[in-house]
Design a protein around this motif. Structure first.
Motif, PDB file in Angstrom:
ATOM      1  N   LYS A   6      17.251  -8.251  -3.979  1.00  0.00           N
ATOM      2  CA  LYS A   6      17.770  -8.079  -2.616  1.00  0.00           C
ATOM      3  C   LYS A   6      18.696  -6.867  -2.538  1.00  0.00           C
ATOM      4  O   LYS A   6      18.643  -6.091  -1.593  1.00  0.00           O
ATOM      5  CB  LYS A   6      18.539  -9.338  -2.182  1.00  0.00           C
ATOM      6  N   THR A   7      19.555  -6.729  -3.548  1.00  0.00           N
ATOM      7  CA  THR A   7      20.483  -5.597  -3.594  1.00  0.00           C
ATOM      8  C   THR A   7      19.729  -4.274  -3.631  1.00  0.00           C
ATOM      9  O   THR A   7      20.099  -3.306  -2.964  1.00  0.00           O
ATOM     10  CB  THR A   7      21.374  -5.692  -4.845  1.00  0.00           C
ATOM     11  N   GLU A   8      18.657  -4.259  -4.429  1.00  0.00           N
ATOM     12  CA  GLU A   8      17.858  -3.053  -4.572  1.00  0.00           C
ATOM     13  C   GLU A   8      17.265  -2.645  -3.218  1.00  0.00           C
ATOM     14  O   GLU A   8      17.228  -1.465  -2.872  1.00  0.00           O
ATOM     15  CB  GLU A   8      16.740  -3.342  -5.568  1.00  0.00           C
ATOM     16  N   ILE A   9      16.819  -3.635  -2.456  1.00  0.00           N
ATOM     17  CA  ILE A   9      16.243  -3.364  -1.139  1.00  0.00           C
ATOM     18  C   ILE A   9      17.313  -2.803  -0.195  1.00  0.00           C
ATOM     19  O   ILE A   9      17.070  -1.830   0.521  1.00  0.00           O
ATOM     20  CB  ILE A   9      15.600  -4.641  -0.558  1.00  0.00           C
ATOM     21  N   ASP A  10      18.510  -3.407  -0.224  1.00  0.00           N
ATOM     22  CA  ASP A  10      19.604  -2.903   0.610  1.00  0.00           C
ATOM     23  C   ASP A  10      19.928  -1.456   0.260  1.00  0.00           C
ATOM     24  O   ASP A  10      20.137  -0.619   1.137  1.00  0.00           O
ATOM     25  CB  ASP A  10      20.869  -3.755   0.409  1.00  0.00           C
ATOM     26  N   HIS A  11      19.976  -1.207  -1.051  1.00  0.00           N
ATOM     27  CA  HIS A  11      20.283   0.141  -1.535  1.00  0.00           C
ATOM     28  C   HIS A  11      19.219   1.128  -1.048  1.00  0.00           C
ATOM     29  O   HIS A  11      19.542   2.201  -0.533  1.00  0.00           O
ATOM     30  CB  HIS A  11      20.334   0.107  -3.073  1.00  0.00           C
ATOM     31  N   TYR A  12      17.960   0.742  -1.166  1.00  0.00           N
ATOM     32  CA  TYR A  12      16.859   1.605  -0.724  1.00  0.00           C
ATOM     33  C   TYR A  12      16.986   1.918   0.766  1.00  0.00           C
ATOM     34  O   TYR A  12      16.889   3.067   1.185  1.00  0.00           O
ATOM     35  CB  TYR A  12      15.514   0.951  -1.011  1.00  0.00           C
ATOM     36  N   ASN A  13      17.217   0.873   1.553  1.00  0.00           N
ATOM     37  CA  ASN A  13      17.281   1.076   2.998  1.00  0.00           C
ATOM     38  C   ASN A  13      18.459   1.940   3.420  1.00  0.00           C
ATOM     39  O   ASN A  13      18.337   2.745   4.343  1.00  0.00           O
ATOM     40  CB  ASN A  13      17.335  -0.281   3.721  1.00  0.00           C
ATOM     41  N   SER A  14      19.598   1.791   2.719  1.00  0.00           N
ATOM     42  CA  SER A  14      20.751   2.614   3.100  1.00  0.00           C
ATOM     43  C   SER A  14      20.515   4.086   2.714  1.00  0.00           C
ATOM     44  O   SER A  14      20.904   4.998   3.435  1.00  0.00           O
ATOM     45  CB  SER A  14      22.050   2.064   2.502  1.00  0.00           C
ATOM     46  N   GLU A  15      19.839   4.305   1.574  1.00  0.00           N
ATOM     47  CA  GLU A  15      19.503   5.673   1.183  1.00  0.00           C
ATOM     48  C   GLU A  15      18.471   6.284   2.145  1.00  0.00           C
ATOM     49  O   GLU A  15      18.534   7.459   2.480  1.00  0.00           O
ATOM     50  CB  GLU A  15      18.938   5.715  -0.244  1.00  0.00           C
ATOM     51  N   LEU A  16      17.534   5.455   2.585  1.00  0.00           N
ATOM     52  CA  LEU A  16      16.497   5.905   3.514  1.00  0.00           C
ATOM     53  C   LEU A  16      17.125   6.388   4.824  1.00  0.00           C
ATOM     54  O   LEU A  16      16.783   7.447   5.357  1.00  0.00           O
ATOM     55  CB  LEU A  16      15.514   4.759   3.793  1.00  0.00           C
ATOM     56  N   LYS A  17      18.077   5.599   5.301  1.00  0.00           N
ATOM     57  CA  LYS A  17      18.775   5.949   6.529  1.00  0.00           C
ATOM     58  C   LYS A  17      19.516   7.280   6.366  1.00  0.00           C
ATOM     59  O   LYS A  17      19.484   8.154   7.243  1.00  0.00           O
ATOM     60  CB  LYS A  17      19.779   4.833   6.878  1.00  0.00           C
ATOM     61  N   ARG A  18      20.167   7.438   5.211  1.00  0.00           N
ATOM     62  CA  ARG A  18      20.911   8.653   4.941  1.00  0.00           C
ATOM     63  C   ARG A  18      19.994   9.879   4.895  1.00  0.00           C
ATOM     64  O   ARG A  18      20.325  10.937   5.438  1.00  0.00           O
ATOM     65  CB  ARG A  18      21.666   8.526   3.614  1.00  0.00           C
ATOM     66  N   GLU A  19      18.823   9.708   4.263  1.00  0.00           N
ATOM     67  CA  GLU A  19      17.889  10.834   4.180  1.00  0.00           C
ATOM     68  C   GLU A  19      17.387  11.231   5.569  1.00  0.00           C
ATOM     69  O   GLU A  19      17.289  12.413   5.876  1.00  0.00           O
ATOM     70  CB  GLU A  19      16.696  10.502   3.271  1.00  0.00           C
ATOM     71  N   TYR A  20      17.080  10.253   6.414  1.00  0.00           N
ATOM     72  CA  TYR A  20      16.642  10.559   7.786  1.00  0.00           C
ATOM     73  C   TYR A  20      17.723  11.331   8.529  1.00  0.00           C
ATOM     74  O   TYR A  20      17.441  12.275   9.265  1.00  0.00           O
ATOM     75  CB  TYR A  20      16.290   9.269   8.549  1.00  0.00           C
TER      76      TYR A  20
END
Lengths: 222, 222
Positions: free
Chosen positions: A62-76
Motif C-alpha cells: 500500500k505504501t509503495e502505491i502511495d509513493h508511486y502516486n505522489s511521484e506521478l503527481k509531482r512529475e505531471y
C-alpha cells in the motif's frame, strides 16, 4: 506471469517458514525436554512470523502505491511548470545511452509531444518506478503469510507426536533439511541458478541457524 | 548513497528484530509464567532469525552476482551469433518509447556500434538487471544480521529483570511499541511516505503479531 508471481510468494514464505520455526524448535530442544513447550513456542512463532510477513507485506504494498502516486503527481506538475528542465532530463537519458546529439534531439522532440507518455517515461527511467498493482500487493501478502504457516508446520510436526525434545529434533531435522533441499533445488531452477548449488545453499542456512540456536540455548540454560 | 544503504539495512534488520521476538515472547507469556524459558526461546529465535536473514542475504547476494554474470555471458554470445535478432530487440525498446521509425533506426545503428555499450544496454533495459556489487552484498548481510540482534534484544530485555511473564510482557509491550513507533516514523521519512502514517503502520503490525501469538498460545495451552 501470474503463476510465476504465485510461485515467488510461495518460495519466499515457505523458505522462511521452514527455516526459522525449525531453528527455534531446535534451540528449545537444547534447553527443555518437554515437547509441549516447544510446540507452543513454535506455533507462537509461526503466528508472529506469518503476520509480520503477511501484514507487513500488505501494508508495504500500500505504501509503495502511495509513493508511486505522489511521484506521478509531482512529475505531471513538473512537466507543466518546468518543461525545459524535464526535457533536459529526457535528453540526458538518451545521451547516457550513447546516442549522437542529433538523435538525442529528435528523440526528445518525439517523446515530449505526448504528456502522458512523457510522464510515464520519466517515472520508469528517471525514477526507476514501475506502476505497482494494488490487487497484487494484497494477494501477495496473503500467499506469503499462508506459505509461512504451511512451511512452519513441517519442522514442528514431529514434536506433536514424540514426548522427548531431542527425539523430536532428530526427526524434525531429517524432514526439514530434506524439504529445504528439495525446495532449494526448485527455487534455484526458478531463478536460473545451478539447482544443486541452490539446494545445498538453502539447506546449509537452515542447518546453520538450527545449530546456532541449539548451541546458544544450551549455553544459556547451563 | 553509502550511508543510505547502511540505513536501509538497519531499518530492515531492526524492524524484523523488534517485531518477531517481541511477538514470540508475548505469545509465550500467555502460556508459561517462568521468564527464564521466555528468555531462552527469545534468544534462540534471535540467533535463528539473524542467521537466516544475514547468511540468507549474503548467499542470495552471491547468487545474484552469479546470475548476472551468466546472463552477461549469454548476451555477449547472442550479440555475436544472432546480431539481427538483438538489433531487433533494441529497436523494439525504442518503439515502445513511442519514437518514430526513423529515429528508432538511427538509435539502433548508433547503439549497436559499440559491443560493450550494446550488451550493457540489453542487460539493463531488456533484462532489467543492474550490475550487483559483491562487497555490498557481504556488508549488507552483516548489517542486517547485527541489526536483527540489536532489535531483538530490546523486546526481550524486560524478561531478564522480572520473574513473572505477564509482568515482563507489560514492560516489553510499552518499550517495544514505543521503539516501533519512533522507528516507523524515521523509516517512513527515508522512503518519502507520511511519517505519522508510517509510524502507526509499523506499530500496528507489531501489536497485531504479538496479540495473535498471545491468543494462540493461550488457546493451545488451554
Amino acid at each position: 506471469m501470474q503463476s510465476s508471481d504465485l510461485l515467488r510468494d510461495i518460495v519466499i514464505g515457505m523458505s522462511d517458514g521452514l527455516t526459522v520455526p525449525f531453528a527455534l524448535a531446535a534451540g528449545l530442544s537444547g534447553a527443555v525436554s518437554a515437547t509441549n513447550l516447544i510446540v507452543i513456542a513454535g506455533i507462537a512463532e509461526i503466528a508472529a512470523g506469518s503476520i509480520a510477513m503477511g501484514l507487513g507485506g500488505y501494508l508495504a504494498g500500500k505504501t509503495e502505491i502511495d509513493h508511486y502516486n505522489s511521484e506521478l503527481k509531482r512529475e505531471y506538475e513538473e512537466v507543466e511548470t518546468v518543461p525545459h528542465k524535464e526535457k533536459e532530463e529526457v535528453r540526458e537519458f538518451f545521451q547516457n545511452l550513447g546516442l549522437s546529439e542529433d538523435v538525442q534531439q529528435q528523440a526528445v522532440e518525439e517523446m515530449t509531444k505526448d504528456k502522458e507518455k512523457w510522464v510515464n517515461f520519466m517515472m520508469k527511467y528517471e525514477l526507476g518506478l514501475d506502476k505497482p498493482d494494488e490487487q497484487r500487493a494484497r494477494k501477495s501478502a496473503f500467499n506469503i503469510g499462508v506459505s509461512y504457516i504451511v512451511g512452519g508446520i513441517i519442522p514442528l510436526s514431529p514434536y506433536f507426536f514424540v514426548q522427548n525434545g531431542t527425539e523430536g529434533l532428530k526427526i524434525s531435522a531429517v524432514i526439514t533439511l530434506g524439504c529445504l533441499f528439495i525446495f532449494g533445488f526448485f527455487k534455484s531452477r526458478l531463478t536460473g541458478v545451478n539447482p544443486w548449488w541452490g539446494a545445498v545453499r538453502v539447506t546449509f542456512i537452515g542447518a546453520a541457524a538450527a545449530a546456532c540456536a541449539f548451541g546458544i540455548a544450551k549455553l544459556i540454560q547451563g
